[in-house]
Design a protein around this motif. Structure first.
Motif, short mmCIF file in Angstrom:
data_model
loop_
_atom_site.label_atom_id
_atom_site.label_comp_id
_atom_site.label_asym_id
_atom_site.label_seq_id
_atom_site.Cartn_x
_atom_site.Cartn_y
_atom_site.Cartn_z
N ARG A 228 6.74 9.37 11.38
CA ARG A 228 7.84 8.60 10.07
C ARG A 228 8.36 7.67 10.92
O ARG A 228 8.76 6.56 10.30
N SER A 229 8.87 7.87 12.23
CA SER A 229 9.57 6.69 12.68
C SER A 229 8.41 5.46 12.83
O SER A 229 9.13 4.52 12.11
N ALA A 230 7.97 5.34 12.94
CA ALA A 230 6.68 4.01 13.15
C ALA A 230 6.65 3.67 11.53
O ALA A 230 6.22 2.65 11.42
N GLN A 231 6.87 4.39 10.97
CA GLN A 231 5.99 3.92 9.20
C GLN A 231 7.43 3.72 9.04
O GLN A 231 6.84 3.01 8.62
N SER A 232 8.14 3.95 9.09
CA SER A 232 9.59 3.18 9.06
C SER A 232 9.44 1.93 9.32
O SER A 232 9.65 0.47 8.76
N LEU A 233 9.20 1.97 10.80
CA LEU A 233 9.17 0.74 11.55
C LEU A 233 8.24 0.09 10.79
O LEU A 233 8.55 -1.43 10.57
N SER A 234 7.16 0.41 11.02
CA SER A 234 6.06 -0.69 10.08
C SER A 234 6.65 -1.10 9.05
O SER A 234 6.31 -2.35 8.31
N GLU A 235 7.19 -0.65 7.97
CA GLU A 235 7.58 -0.95 6.50
C GLU A 235 8.75 -2.21 6.65
O GLU A 235 8.58 -3.12 5.84
N PHE A 236 9.32 -1.87 7.41
CA PHE A 236 11.22 -2.85 7.98
C PHE A 236 10.14 -4.16 8.27
O PHE A 236 10.47 -5.20 7.24
N TRP A 237 8.93 -3.87 9.42
CA TRP A 237 8.54 -5.22 9.53
C TRP A 237 7.29 -6.06 8.78
O TRP A 237 7.74 -6.69 8.96
#
Length: 170
Positions: A9-18
């Motif tokens: 979930r954290s990786a997905q949130s960071l990917s969306e932010f980036w």
């Protein structure tokens, strides 16, 4: 919730932010992160090492001097290990009387038996008696085996009977 799920979930949130940032914002964020990482590495690793090195270099001359002093003392101690202590003169009536007379005390009686001496004093200064005993302990290795000291009415005056033994020097 498991750790794997949380990380996903954290990786997905960071990917969306980036992904939501344009190229210019990505460059600014990359440079900012790199600067923060370099500052953190410097503050946690490099600066303490440099400060420690500086303080050690400042204390090094004093430590070298201490090492030199310890080496000199060690050489002196090694040189003294072969030496013998100076011989102490055997106990004599004349030695005892001369020491007492030098302090202004006249012994009533001095008796010698081997390395044991018995000294009787009448109306002697207590301070002088203590000084004489200290001197005799240092120079003739005399120790007090028995002491009978009676204070008189006058200040610092005593009648004393002392039994002294001369220690053998080794």
């Amino acid at each position: 919730m498991s750790l794997k799920t949380t990380l996903n979930r954290s990786a997905q949130s960071l990917s969306e932010f980036w992904g939501a940032r344009n190229a210019r914002e990505r460059r600014i964020l990359t440079v900012g992160t790199a600067v923060a990482l370099i500052a953190l590495i410097y503050l946690l690793l490099i600066d303490p090492a440099l400060a420690g090195r500086t303080s050690l270099n400042a204390g090094l001359p004093a430590m070298r001097q201490q090492v030199a002093q310890l080496q000199a003392l060690s050489r002196e101690a090694a040189g003294m290990s072969g030496q013998q202590a100076p011989a102490v003169a055997p106990l004599s009536r004349e030695t005892l009387e001369a020491g007492l007379n030098g302090r202004g005390m006249k012994p009533q009686n001095v008796t010698l038996t081997g390395d044991v001496a018995r000294v009787q004093l009448s109306s002697a200064s207590f301070a002088g008696l203590v000084d004489w005993l200290d001197e005799m302990q240092k120079t003739a290795l005399l120790t007090v085996v028995e002491a009978n000291i009676v204070a008189l009415d006058q200040p610092d005056m005593v009648n004393a009977t002392l039994t002294l033994r001369q220690q053998k020097s080794e």
